[in-house]
Write a protein that holds these residues in place. Structure first.
Motif, short mmCIF file in Angstrom:
data_model
loop_
_atom_site.label_atom_id
_atom_site.label_comp_id
_atom_site.label_asym_id
_atom_site.label_seq_id
_atom_site.Cartn_x
_atom_site.Cartn_y
_atom_site.Cartn_z
N UNK A 61 29.21 -15.66 10.51
CA UNK A 61 27.99 -16.47 10.64
C UNK A 61 28.16 -17.53 11.73
N UNK A 62 29.34 -18.15 11.79
CA UNK A 62 29.60 -19.16 12.81
C UNK A 62 29.58 -18.55 14.20
N UNK A 63 30.21 -17.40 14.35
CA UNK A 63 30.25 -16.74 15.66
C UNK A 63 28.87 -16.26 16.08
N UNK A 64 28.08 -15.79 15.11
CA UNK A 64 26.71 -15.37 15.43
C UNK A 64 25.88 -16.56 15.91
N UNK A 65 26.06 -17.73 15.29
CA UNK A 65 25.32 -18.91 15.73
C UNK A 65 25.77 -19.42 17.08
N UNK A 66 27.05 -19.22 17.43
CA UNK A 66 27.55 -19.69 18.72
C UNK A 66 27.30 -18.71 19.85
N UNK A 67 27.00 -17.47 19.51
CA UNK A 67 26.80 -16.46 20.55
C UNK A 67 25.60 -16.80 21.42
N UNK A 115 37.17 -19.57 20.80
CA UNK A 115 36.74 -19.95 19.46
C UNK A 115 36.93 -18.81 18.48
N UNK A 116 36.62 -17.60 18.92
CA UNK A 116 36.80 -16.44 18.05
C UNK A 116 38.26 -16.26 17.69
#
Length: 340
Positions: free
Chosen positions: A270-276, A287-288
């Protein structure tokens, strides 16, 4: 060109001079791509090293828990073995998914589904295993006289079976929904990296994920909190062994910390999807990598450190097996070096 004509230089000379500049730009571009690949390779290596170390520690602990009859016939150690097995599988699958993503390996939807299925199962298993372990500590402290009747080896295996059944049911619901609602063929090649979020792309899957995760962590959190409160109340009672009760309360509290870390690891996607799309590619990769190591790999080794070092029965056997494995590896390396 006009400058060359004013200087009396033919145009062909200007063209000849331009060719090395174009070649230099291509070379710089290739160098930049090479540097990015090198950085990606460094990230893969640095992610593999802690994963290999923690995987080795977990495997030693799993071997330790099967090396003695007391571990195979005690409910507490059976539950610990089940938790460690699920977390070890999670670590292996997480490292495999990270390597596939770093190598930009694309696959068909069916192959991706077969890869994601065990990840979903093991991810759900860990929180419920923590809940069962907390209940076991609660019964041991609050009902010591009835503990031998309530917590037996058959009931322990039954609780483990229920935990895995919940995990399989969650996975089966997702597969049925994917088959019924997603019209894309399973033999279609995915143009993006295989992951749970890329395979289950419809909005209903994210809603189902949010609902299930909330229900899972609320129920498990309540069980752990109530167990902790019950153990703390029993610790203050004069009729209870305060030393064992205090130790059990610390164990249940550690279960709560493990649950929080498990929740954090489930929020990585969810965090990575928001930062993409909001940060540049290089920052996103860093970050990943950081989230992968800190929230997915490191928490998977906490159970070994918590129980392997705190338990007076496990600790000497675990340390002996750990040293024996390291000494054997050093001896093998030394023998190969001498033979060469």
């Amino acid at each position: 060109v006009s400058l060359c004509f004013q200087m009396g230089t033919p145009y062909i000379l200007n063209s000849d001079r331009a060719m090395p500049n174009d070649f230099q730009l291509q070379q710089n571009s290739s160098t930049t791509n090479g540097n990015r690949e090198n950085k990606a390779g460094v990230n893969v290596v640095f992610s593999f090293i802690p994963c290999f170390i923690f995987l080795y520690i977990n495997c030693v602990m799993l071997y330790t828990l099967r090396s003695k009859p007391v571990f195979r016939e005690t409910s507490r150690y059976l539950l610990l073995y089940n938790l460690l097995l699920a977390e070890t599988l999670q670590m292996i699958l997480a490292q495999m998914m990270f390597l596939l993503a770093a190598g930009l390996v694309f696959m068909t939807r069916l192959v991706c589904l077969l890869v994601v299925i065990p990840t979903i199962i093991t991810t759900v298993t860990s929180p419920f295993s923590l809940a069962v372990m907390s209940l076991e500590r609660y019964v041991a402290v609050c009902f010591p006289l009835r503990y031998a009747c309530i917590v037996t080896v058959p009931t322990t295996y039954g609780a483990i079976a229920v935990v895995w059944a919940i995990s399989y049911a969650n996975m089966l619901i997702r597969v049925i929904m994917l088959t019924a609602l997603d019209s894309r063929p399973f033999g279609q090649l995915m143009g993006i990296i295989c992951a749970k979020s890329t395979l289950f792309q419809l909005k209903i899957f994210s809603e189902f994920e949010s609902g299930f995760v909330c229900a899972e962590f609320v129920s498990v959190g309540l069980i752990i909190i109530l167990s902790y409160v019950g153990v703390m109340v029993a610790a203050k009672a004069a009729s209870t062994d305060r030393l064992s009760a205090n130790k059990a309360s610390k164990t249940v509290l550690l279960h709560m910390i493990q649950l929080s870390l498990s929740l954090s690891s489930s929020l990585v996607s969810t965090i990575l999807t928001g930062l993409h799309g909001k940060v540049d590619v290089i920052t996103f990769r860093h970050l990943r990598f950081s989230l992968f190591v800190c929230l997915i790999i490191l928490p998977r080794c906490l159970s070994c450190l918590i129980y392997g070092l705190r338990d007076q029965i496990i600790r000497p056997i675990f340390i002996r097996h750990l040293r024996l494995g390291i000494n054997c590896e050093i001896f093998k390396f030394y023998t190969q070096y001498i033979n060469q």
